[in-house]
Design a protein around this motif. Structure first.
Motif, PDB file in Angstrom:
ATOM      1  N   MET A   1      -2.182  14.537   8.692  1.00 54.41           N
ATOM      2  CA  MET A   1      -3.598  14.784   8.492  1.00 54.41           C
ATOM      3  C   MET A   1      -3.969  16.181   8.985  1.00 54.41           C
ATOM      4  O   MET A   1      -4.733  16.905   8.338  1.00 54.41           O
ATOM      5  N   ILE A   2      -3.436  16.571  10.130  1.00 56.57           N
ATOM      6  CA  ILE A   2      -3.715  17.904  10.670  1.00 56.57           C
ATOM      7  C   ILE A   2      -3.271  18.978   9.684  1.00 56.57           C
ATOM      8  O   ILE A   2      -3.987  19.943   9.414  1.00 56.57           O
ATOM      9  N   LYS A   3      -2.080  18.791   9.108  1.00 54.94           N
ATOM     10  CA  LYS A   3      -1.540  19.788   8.183  1.00 54.94           C
ATOM     11  C   LYS A   3      -2.303  19.827   6.865  1.00 54.94           C
ATOM     12  O   LYS A   3      -2.358  20.865   6.203  1.00 54.94           O
ATOM     13  N   SER A   4      -2.880  18.689   6.475  1.00 54.72           N
ATOM     14  CA  SER A   4      -3.548  18.617   5.176  1.00 54.72           C
ATOM     15  C   SER A   4      -4.992  19.081   5.219  1.00 54.72           C
ATOM     16  O   SER A   4      -5.585  19.366   4.181  1.00 54.72           O
ATOM     17  N   SER A   5      -5.578  19.165   6.401  1.00 50.65           N
ATOM     18  CA  SER A   5      -6.985  19.520   6.522  1.00 50.65           C
ATOM     19  C   SER A   5      -7.141  21.009   6.799  1.00 50.65           C
ATOM     20  O   SER A   5      -6.596  21.521   7.787  1.00 50.65           O
ATOM     21  N   PRO A   6      -7.893  21.741   5.984  1.00 50.01           N
ATOM     22  CA  PRO A   6      -8.094  23.178   6.235  1.00 50.01           C
ATOM     23  C   PRO A   6      -8.697  23.441   7.614  1.00 50.01           C
ATOM     24  O   PRO A   6      -8.323  24.403   8.290  1.00 50.01           O
ATOM     25  N   GLY A   7      -9.627  22.578   8.057  1.00 48.68           N
ATOM     26  CA  GLY A   7     -10.272  22.784   9.348  1.00 48.68           C
ATOM     27  C   GLY A   7      -9.323  22.670  10.514  1.00 48.68           C
ATOM     28  O   GLY A   7      -9.319  23.520  11.417  1.00 48.68           O
ATOM     29  N   THR A   8      -8.497  21.629  10.526  1.00 46.22           N
ATOM     30  CA  THR A   8      -7.578  21.450  11.642  1.00 46.22           C
ATOM     31  C   THR A   8      -6.434  22.462  11.598  1.00 46.22           C
ATOM     32  O   THR A   8      -5.911  22.854  12.647  1.00 46.22           O
ATOM     33  N   LYS A   9      -6.066  22.911  10.413  1.00 44.80           N
ATOM     34  CA  LYS A   9      -5.075  23.982  10.318  1.00 44.80           C
ATOM     35  C   LYS A   9      -5.611  25.246  10.976  1.00 44.80           C
ATOM     36  O   LYS A   9      -4.888  25.953  11.680  1.00 44.80           O
TER      37      LYS A   9
END
Length: 512
Positions: A418-426
């Motif tokens: 999920m972290i890798k897929s979300s622009p915000g968390t990236k």
């Protein structure tokens, strides 16, 4: 909080469930394995509660139902409250004596510590031997920080803090497309920031070059960081980490002078102290603001929501502004969030054992996937082993609300996919890497006894109100921050409000 300290983060009520086995990561369990059908061991009823963002969210959710189906649990009943009303609602509930056995998310640090102090909660540190997957999330140094920061004065920890996946998230964000078109470089000092804001105002006379959220403290946040000062108690690095009240310092005054100059020249919000969330958003979506100190991930949010503005490109800067020849502060976060699930003194026996099983499982890869992705085949599919939301969710314009309706949000740990897929968390991870070696204010840890805590709360309420009133007047020019008489009045009123005592009780409570 999916990219925000959110503030307003919600841990899904699925955490009310009880898992029947430890994951492979913690070794085989003697009880039934994950996937056991209902009936293979006795159903356990658990009286539990959870926060919801909207009272209309379905309870039980999809995730609730999946856990009930697989793990022989009955939620009886599920007590819910809207997260904005946490302290108000739960104060009444606990005072009545009719409170749940488990509360899976209370984002109110001081309130939880008070519940623990009053004997309502179980000390979670007594059960860490049952939570090997959870404890593996933290290094020895990080867990020491958990206990120093979050344990009560009796040495007990009354909630399970959520592991923070990032070290930094705050940054200066700006319209890179506008800066590039105007041939401007991103500023590195407050003086350069002033020059940039002047140029933006000249080019776009109807704009507010720098906007803010969070009232006067939100306006001053990035300015104070540049000046290496805080808006409350902090360890001043320019005074050998002496514990001081920042707003009484010359550095804080310098920040007020700077903000006042920006205000007089219409470079910031005229309504900086009262600006609403919707007004703040409108600035961005109407192409009328270009720089602010905020979460770096908001640059991604603004690009997504401002796609109708041709060429819009919000970006975050990989540097903190400085002043007076010194590098400014970055905002380093703790390795955990100061909220999470709690168990009350009503939970016992098999219900307690299963809840601890659940917490332990929820910290694993399998557990984090359920919380953030939901149920395979219903909310996500696997593509070469990587989860992907089904199209009905992926294309939903209100995707975040949709996930919460399904009961999906993280618990205790973040899912790496999920972290890798979300622009915000990236962006959070990129910001963390960029500021890993920048200076930050020393992190302070306190041991608030009941008596010291009461003194602090009483003093802080009055001191905060006074500080905010004066800060607003100084920025707006109703008082002149350059005038020694006006500044002396501010200092005198703070002293009358008990600032000296306020500083002293922080020193008394400080954990060495």
């Amino acid at each position: 909080m999916v990219g925000k300290r959110l503030k307003g983060i919600i841990i899904m009520a699925s955490v009310l469930a009880v898992m029947t086995a430890c994951s492979k990561e913690s070794g085989p369990a003697e009880t039934a394995k994950p996937g056991t059908k209902a009936g293979e061991r006795a159903v356990v009823k658990i009286n539990a509660g959870t926060e919801v963002r909207k009272s209309t969210y379905p309870i039980p959710s999809l995730v609730h139902k999946q856990i009930e189906k697989n793990f022989s649990v009955a939620f009886d009943p599920i007590y819910t409250w809207v997260n904005a009303d946490t302290e108000t609602k739960l104060s009444v509930t606990f005072a009545s004596g009719n409170y749940p056995e488990a509360l899976l998310h209370i984002n109110n640090f001081d309130f939880v510590k008070n519940l623990g102090r009053q004997g309502y909660l179980l000390p979670m540190n007594k059960y860490l031997d049952k939570l090997p997957n959870y404890t593996k999330l933290f290094s020895k140094e990080e867990w020491d920080m958990v206990m120093r920061h979050s344990a009560n004065e009796d040495g007990n920890l009354y909630f399970l803090p959520i592991k923070n996946y990032r070290t930094h998230s705050m940054a200066w964000i700006y319209r890179k497309d506008v800066f590039d078109t105007m041939g401007m470089k991103f500023p590195t000092t407050l003086d350069e920031l002033y020059t940039v804001l002047k140029q933006l105002k000249e080019k776009f006379p109807n704009s507010v070059p720098m906007t803010n959220r969070g009232g006067v403290d939100g306006l001053l946040g990035g300015i104070n960081n540049a000046l290496r000062v805080a808006g409350d108690i902090y360890a001043d690095p320019d005074k050998n980490d002496e514990i001081v009240y920042g707003p009484m310092s010359d550095k804080y005054r310098e920040g007020l002078k700077f903000a006042n100059k920006l205000y007089k020249e219409n470079l910031i919000e005229k309504e900086f102290a009262t600006i609403t969330y919707d007004q703040w958003l409108e600035r961005h979506y109407s192409d009328k603001t270009y720089i602010e100190f905020s979460y770096g991930s908001r640059s991604s949010d603004f690009n997504l929501e401002s796609k109708d503005i041709k060429g819009v490109n919000w970006s975050w800067a990989d540097k903190m502004l400085g002043a007076n020849g010194k590098q400014g502060f970055s905002v380093r976060e703790l390795p955990f969030f100061s909220y999470g699930p709690v168990l009350t003194n009503k939970i016992k026996g098999e219900a307690l054992d299963r809840m601890l099983e659940y917490f332990n499982w929820s910290a694993t890869t399998e557990g984090t996937r359920l919380h953030e992705w939901g149920v395979e085949g219903e909310t996500y599919t696997l593509d070469n082993g990587v989860p992907k939301f089904v199209s009905s969710i992926e294309k939903d314009p209100n995707m975040r609300d949709k996930l919460l309706e399904y009961g999906m949000d993280y618990l205790l740990n973040r899912d790496q996919d999920m972290i890798k897929s979300s622009p915000g968390t990236k962006i959070d991870l990129e910001v963390s890497a960029a500021f890993a070696k920048t200076p930050n204010a020393k992190q302070l840890f306190y041991n608030w006894t009941e008596e010291l805590g009461k003194q602090r709360t009483k003093l802080k309420t009055n001191i905060d109100d006074l500080k905010l009133q004066y800060a607003v007047k100084f920025v707006m020019g109703q008082l002149n921050p350059n005038n020694d008489a006006d500044w002396s009045k501010f200092i005198n009123d703070l002293n009358k409000a008990g600032v000296e005592q306020y500083v002293e009780i922080h020193k008394q409570a400080l954990k060495k």
